[in-house]
Scaffold this motif. Structure first.
Motif, PDB file in Angstrom:
ATOM      1  N   ALA A   2       0.833  -1.209   0.000  1.00 37.92           N
ATOM      2  CA  ALA A   2       0.000   0.000   0.000  1.00 37.92           C
ATOM      3  C   ALA A   2       0.863   1.252   0.000  1.00 37.92           C
ATOM      4  CB  ALA A   2      -0.924  -0.010   1.218  1.00 37.92           C
ATOM      5  N   GLN A  16      -2.832  -3.130  -9.182  1.00 38.88           N
ATOM      6  CA  GLN A  16      -2.485  -4.105  -8.147  1.00 38.88           C
ATOM      7  C   GLN A  16      -3.585  -5.130  -8.025  1.00 38.88           C
ATOM      8  OE1 GLN A  16      -1.334  -2.531  -4.332  1.00 38.88           O
ATOM      9  NE2 GLN A  16      -1.634  -4.476  -3.277  1.00 38.88           N
ATOM     10  N   ASP A  66       0.049  -9.640  -5.991  1.00 42.06           N
ATOM     11  CA  ASP A  66       0.211 -10.196  -4.648  1.00 42.06           C
ATOM     12  C   ASP A  66      -0.169 -11.675  -4.663  1.00 42.06           C
ATOM     13  OD1 ASP A  66       0.724 -10.336  -1.978  1.00 42.06           O
ATOM     14  OD2 ASP A  66      -1.005  -9.158  -1.333  1.00 42.06           O
ATOM     15  N   MET A 124       5.483  -6.871   9.719  1.00 40.05           N
ATOM     16  CA  MET A 124       4.779  -5.592   9.753  1.00 40.05           C
ATOM     17  C   MET A 124       4.579  -5.166  11.208  1.00 40.05           C
ATOM     18  SD  MET A 124       1.784  -5.958   6.842  1.00 40.05           S
ATOM     19  CE  MET A 124       1.028  -7.414   7.577  1.00 40.05           C
ATOM     20  N   GLU A 128       1.178  -0.809  10.271  1.00 42.19           N
ATOM     21  CA  GLU A 128       1.197  -1.400   8.934  1.00 42.19           C
ATOM     22  C   GLU A 128       0.173  -2.530   8.832  1.00 42.19           C
ATOM     23  OE1 GLU A 128       5.919  -0.600   7.868  1.00 42.19           O
ATOM     24  OE2 GLU A 128       5.321  -2.418   8.944  1.00 42.19           O
ATOM     25  N   THR A 129       0.058  -3.319   9.915  1.00 40.01           N
ATOM     26  CA  THR A 129      -0.918  -4.408   9.920  1.00 40.01           C
ATOM     27  C   THR A 129      -2.334  -3.867   9.822  1.00 40.01           C
ATOM     28  OG1 THR A 129       0.553  -5.792  11.262  1.00 40.01           O
ATOM     29  CG2 THR A 129      -1.775  -6.405  11.196  1.00 40.01           C
ATOM     30  N   GLU A 131      -3.337  -1.002   8.518  1.00 41.17           N
ATOM     31  CA  GLU A 131      -3.587  -0.460   7.182  1.00 41.17           C
ATOM     32  C   GLU A 131      -3.746  -1.587   6.162  1.00 41.17           C
ATOM     33  OE1 GLU A 131      -1.760   2.693   3.906  1.00 41.17           O
ATOM     34  OE2 GLU A 131      -0.717   2.368   5.814  1.00 41.17           O
ATOM     35  N   TYR A 132      -2.942  -2.633   6.326  1.00 43.87           N
ATOM     36  CA  TYR A 132      -3.025  -3.786   5.432  1.00 43.87           C
ATOM     37  C   TYR A 132      -4.416  -4.411   5.510  1.00 43.87           C
ATOM     38  CZ  TYR A 132      -2.075  -8.520   3.667  1.00 43.87           C
ATOM     39  OH  TYR A 132      -2.120  -9.706   2.976  1.00 43.87           O
ATOM     40  N   ARG A 135      -7.170  -2.183   3.873  1.00 46.25           N
ATOM     41  CA  ARG A 135      -7.160  -2.228   2.411  1.00 46.25           C
ATOM     42  C   ARG A 135      -7.673  -3.565   1.892  1.00 46.25           C
ATOM     43  NH1 ARG A 135      -4.564   1.584  -0.573  1.00 46.25           N
ATOM     44  NH2 ARG A 135      -3.652   3.313   0.589  1.00 46.25           N
ATOM     45  N   ARG A 136      -7.330  -4.648   2.593  1.00 47.44           N
ATOM     46  CA  ARG A 136      -7.823  -5.957   2.171  1.00 47.44           C
ATOM     47  C   ARG A 136      -9.348  -6.042   2.326  1.00 47.44           C
ATOM     48  NH1 ARG A 136      -4.781  -9.465  -0.734  1.00 47.44           N
ATOM     49  NH2 ARG A 136      -5.304 -11.322   0.477  1.00 47.44           N
ATOM     50  N   PRO A 166       2.039 -11.398   6.986  1.00 49.35           N
ATOM     51  CA  PRO A 166       0.880 -11.120   6.124  1.00 49.35           C
ATOM     52  C   PRO A 166      -0.016 -12.327   5.899  1.00 49.35           C
ATOM     53  CG  PRO A 166       2.839 -10.080   5.232  1.00 49.35           C
ATOM     54  CD  PRO A 166       3.306 -10.956   6.360  1.00 49.35           C
ATOM     55  N   ASP A 170      -3.962 -12.581   7.006  1.00 48.76           N
ATOM     56  CA  ASP A 170      -5.072 -12.970   6.136  1.00 48.76           C
ATOM     57  C   ASP A 170      -5.907 -14.082   6.769  1.00 48.76           C
ATOM     58  OD1 ASP A 170      -4.386 -11.141   4.210  1.00 48.76           O
ATOM     59  OD2 ASP A 170      -3.342 -12.564   2.930  1.00 48.76           O
TER      60      ASP A 170
END
Length: 203
Positions: A2, A16, A66, A124, A128-129, A131-132, A135-136, A166, A170
């Motif tokens: 991101a 992406q 990804d 992360m 960062e986690t 935000e990840y 976005r997911r 990551p 998920d």
């Protein structure tokens, strides 16, 4: 990813995509759709032509894939060859991990293109986690109600267990959504990092 996308959007046209084990649409078609280009019978040639037009207008094309080992190797090879044909007008970033067969992927695709490998070994951090995950969720969930239910408690559920990995993020986010969708409470970790439900089973 991101952060990378945010930093390059002025100079690059970015597409992406997150690959899945059972894709319903061929990856090159998804890329062209993100670039607002009509899909035809020659997606690789269309991608090359699109990159050249975009570069002539001042923005080269960056494709980020990804979970790239979920893409059939034949499709990845075609995309890598398209990047070679387009020269510097098209750059493809394949994101893989060693756990997913990244070394084998590197050997296969490296035979097709000038492949530069970058290894990121640091996990992360919490920001960062978060935000990840955000976005997911935006990219994969159509239900606004379900996105809204993924609250701070759900975020904490994932962060406390994923350790910045990551793939683990998920898996845990999916688990949290499954629990929330079924009206189940999320287990809360105690100060030693053991879930209360797990403690009950041990006693």
């Amino acid at each position: 990813l991101a952060v990378l996308q945010q930093r390059v959007t002025e100079a690059w046209e970015v597409a992406q995509v997150a690959a899945s084990p059972s894709p319903s649409v061929e990856i090159s078609h998804r890329i062209l759709d993100l670039l607002d280009v009509a899909v035809d019978d020659e997606p690789s040639s269309t991608l090359v032509a699109t990159a050249r037009r975009s570069a002539a207008a001042g923005r080269r094309v960056l494709v980020i894939i990804d979970q790239a080992t979920h893409v059939p190797l034949a499709s990845s090879r075609q995309i890598a060859r398209a990047a070679v044909r387009a020269g510097g007008d098209l750059c493809v970033l394949f994101v893989v991990t060693d756990e997913e067969g990244g070394d084998a992927f590197e050997r296969e695709i490296g035979a097709e293109a000038d492949l530069v490998t970058v290894r990121l070994d640091a996990p992360m951090n919490e920001a960062e986690t978060a935000e990840y995950i955000a976005r997911r969720l935006d990219a994969t969930l159509e239900s606004q109600a379900l996105r809204d239910r993924f609250d701070d408690a759900a975020l904490r559920y994932v962060i406390d267990r994923a350790e910045g990995n990551p793939r683990r993020v998920d898996e845990l986010a999916y688990d949290a959504l499954h629990r929330l969708g079924n009206g189940e409470p999320l287990p809360i970790l105690d100060r030693d990092g053991v879930a209360a439900t797990e403690l009950a089973e041990l006693r």
